[in-house]
Design an enzyme around this catalytic site. Structure first.
Site, PDB file in Angstrom:
ATOM      1  N   LYS A   1       4.846   4.996  -1.417  1.00 10.66           N
ATOM      2  CA  LYS A   1       5.135   6.425  -1.600  1.00 10.66           C
ATOM      3  C   LYS A   1       6.588   6.752  -1.301  1.00 10.66           C
ATOM      4  O   LYS A   1       7.191   7.601  -1.963  1.00 10.66           O
ATOM      5  CB  LYS A   1       4.195   7.264  -0.728  1.00 10.66           C
ATOM      6  CG  LYS A   1       2.740   7.255  -1.174  1.00 10.66           C
ATOM      7  CD  LYS A   1       1.892   8.167  -0.294  1.00 10.66           C
ATOM      8  CE  LYS A   1       0.464   8.295  -0.800  1.00 10.66           C
ATOM      9  NZ  LYS A   1      -0.339   7.082  -0.580  1.00 10.66           N
TER      10      LYS A   1
ATOM     11  N   TYR B   1       0.832  -1.202   0.000  1.00 12.81           N
ATOM     12  CA  TYR B   1       0.000   0.000   0.000  1.00 12.81           C
ATOM     13  C   TYR B   1       0.870   1.256   0.000  1.00 12.81           C
ATOM     14  O   TYR B   1       1.781   1.378  -0.799  1.00 12.81           O
ATOM     15  CB  TYR B   1      -0.984  -0.037   1.168  1.00 12.81           C
ATOM     16  CG  TYR B   1      -2.154  -0.974   0.947  1.00 12.81           C
ATOM     17  CD1 TYR B   1      -3.184  -0.657   0.073  1.00 12.81           C
ATOM     18  CD2 TYR B   1      -2.226  -2.199   1.614  1.00 12.81           C
ATOM     19  CE1 TYR B   1      -4.258  -1.508  -0.142  1.00 12.81           C
ATOM     20  CE2 TYR B   1      -3.300  -3.067   1.409  1.00 12.81           C
ATOM     21  CZ  TYR B   1      -4.314  -2.712   0.524  1.00 12.81           C
ATOM     22  OH  TYR B   1      -5.374  -3.567   0.310  1.00 12.81           O
ATOM     23  N   SER B   2       0.634   2.190   0.925  1.00 14.70           N
ATOM     24  CA  SER B   2       1.281   3.508   0.825  1.00 14.70           C
ATOM     25  C   SER B   2       2.750   3.529   1.210  1.00 14.70           C
ATOM     26  O   SER B   2       3.404   4.568   1.040  1.00 14.70           O
ATOM     27  CB  SER B   2       0.518   4.536   1.668  1.00 14.70           C
ATOM     28  OG  SER B   2      -0.669   4.916   1.012  1.00 14.70           O
ATOM     29  N   ALA B   3       3.296   2.426   1.686  1.00 11.47           N
ATOM     30  CA  ALA B   3       4.755   2.383   1.828  1.00 11.47           C
ATOM     31  C   ALA B   3       5.415   2.552   0.467  1.00 11.47           C
ATOM     32  O   ALA B   3       6.595   2.892   0.374  1.00 11.47           O
ATOM     33  CB  ALA B   3       5.194   1.082   2.485  1.00 11.47           C
TER      34      ALA B   3
ATOM     35  N   TYR C   1      -3.530  14.530   3.386  1.00 13.63           N
ATOM     36  CA  TYR C   1      -2.952  13.324   2.809  1.00 13.63           C
ATOM     37  C   TYR C   1      -3.599  12.991   1.465  1.00 13.63           C
ATOM     38  O   TYR C   1      -4.774  12.677   1.394  1.00 13.63           O
ATOM     39  CB  TYR C   1      -3.129  12.174   3.788  1.00 13.63           C
ATOM     40  CG  TYR C   1      -2.434  10.894   3.398  1.00 13.63           C
ATOM     41  CD1 TYR C   1      -1.085  10.892   3.055  1.00 13.63           C
ATOM     42  CD2 TYR C   1      -3.125   9.690   3.389  1.00 13.63           C
ATOM     43  CE1 TYR C   1      -0.446   9.720   2.713  1.00 13.63           C
ATOM     44  CE2 TYR C   1      -2.488   8.511   3.054  1.00 13.63           C
ATOM     45  CZ  TYR C   1      -1.152   8.531   2.715  1.00 13.63           C
ATOM     46  OH  TYR C   1      -0.518   7.364   2.378  1.00 13.63           O
TER      47      TYR C   1
END
Length: 390
Positions: A71, A67-69, A157
């Site tokens: 980014k 997921y957002s890791a 966010y």
């Protein structure tokens, strides 16, 4: 008792104990954790089941969607272009992406895309999912979109849109899609088992995610029964027009099946990176020092990349958050290993970060998607790293 596989260097045994406790008491199903110190792996552990339906065990090379890791990985690609002189964070986005200037966005600098200050968290009209996965329809919609607040005056966010916004700048500057740029310029030199856009031949190694249902659905609880410190957030969850909801509803349908082959094969640089804990830790180690002769960012570039850009109440998450240009910075709820650390979390618990003060880089991935303030798995592992250092 779950068998913990892998190796731990002397002094880092608390990390093995913490991972075992995560399985025994914190609901891990399949997971891996890796820690580098001064460019060398000192913890490389994995355990559990990659697919609860078939019983397939978690192996050293099991891949996990983080997921957002993702980014933090994509931000690293952007800063590599900055370091090479190809990208100026303070230049207007429209200098690289002319269509972006529409609807009053002509002066928004690239920096504000990375630091969640551009106000482009939502779309007036969601994009059909198949078109969003194809890339260009979504970037065209974002280029035409009016910001939700005056850019630069607040931060919120950009949970989904961040990947297309930053990724399109990477594409315009480098001439390559963000997943391709990452694969060629970061993953290949470091030998990283990590993908933004999963090749079909790698799918059999990907774990199957399990989503925990909350014990209590706060959106259905009478307002007077909701804890006072959660009432604003719960009210936002109940309002389909709130930024908290619209930020994650930029596609139609809003809910994306991240286990599907189509989604995993697409490039979603904010949310569908797939790799190992070892790859996350190794990439972050190469941000703060050499790893087998490779260093990604110079100390000067790293200092600029990790300088705080936005902090305080987040307009989307309705809680305090801190960002540099692309990386999350430590908070009381996500302390990492101390104030000098930087990295990024992912939905459900995944985490990658580096701490230059201690020479530490960390990666944790898992397939039981929990999240929320009661999910202490990554925090417990990072705390075990701190104890090991002490």
């Amino acid at each position: 008792m779950t068998v913990i596989n892998g190796e731990v260097a002397a002094g880092f045994e608390p990390v093995r104990e913490a991972l075992a406790a995560n399985f025994a008491r914190r609901e891990d199903i399949g997971a891996a954790v890796c820690v580098y110190q001064d460019g060398r792996p000192v913890v490389d552990l994995w355990a559990g089941v990659a697919d609860p339906d078939t019983g397939r065990p978690w192996e050293r090379d099991t891949l996990q969607l983080v997921y957002s890791a993702t980014k933090g990985v994509t931000a690293t690609a952007a800063h590599l272009l900055v370091q090479r002189g190809a990208l100026d964070l303070d230049a207007p986005v429209a200098e690289y992406w002319p269509e972006f200037a529409a609807n009053g966005k002509v002066e928004i600098p690239v920096r504000w895309l990375l630091s969640h200050q551009a106000g482009l968290v939502a779309l007036d009209e969601p994009v059909p999912l198949d078109e969003a996965l194809a890339w260009h329809p979504m970037t065209a919609a974002l280029a035409a979109q009016c910001p939700q607040w005056i850019p630069g005056t607040a931060h919120g966010y950009h949970g989904r849109t961040w990947g297309w916004l930053v990724g399109e700048v990477i594409r315009r500057v480098s001439g390559r899609t963000p997943g391709c740029f990452f694969a060629e310029e970061i993953a290949r030199p470091l030998g990283l088992d990590f993908f933004i856009g999963l090749p079909a031949g790698e799918r059999d190694r990907v774990s199957r995610m399990v989503y925990r249902k909350p014990d209590v659905d706060l959106t259905t609880v009478p307002e007077e029964s909701v804890p006072e410190d959660l009432r604003d957030l719960v009210a936002a969850w109940r309002d389909p027009n709130s930024l908290s909801n619209r930020a994650f509803a930029v596609t139609d349908p809003a809910n994306i099946d991240f286990d599907s082959p189509e989604v995993q094969a697409a490039e979603l640089p904010s949310s569908n990176g797939i790799g190992t804990a070892h790859a996350l830790a190794r990439m972050h180690a190469a941000l703060i020092g050499e790893v087998d002769g490779v260093r990604l960012l110079t100390p000067e570039t790293l200092a600029s990349a990790t300088e705080e850009q936005a902090s305080g109440q987040d307009r989307v998450m309705l809680a305090p958050s801190r960002f540099s240009t692309g990386y999350m910075l430590p908070t009381t709820t996500i302390p990492m290993t101390g104030p000098s650390a930087f990295g990024h979390t992912g939905r459900g618990g995944s985490l990658g970060f580096a701490d230059p003060k201690h020479g530490i880089a960390f990666g944790y991935v898992m397939n039981h998607i929990i999240g929320g303030p009661d999910d202490l798995r990554a925090t417990t592992l990072a705390e075990a790293v701190r104890r090991s250092l002490a």
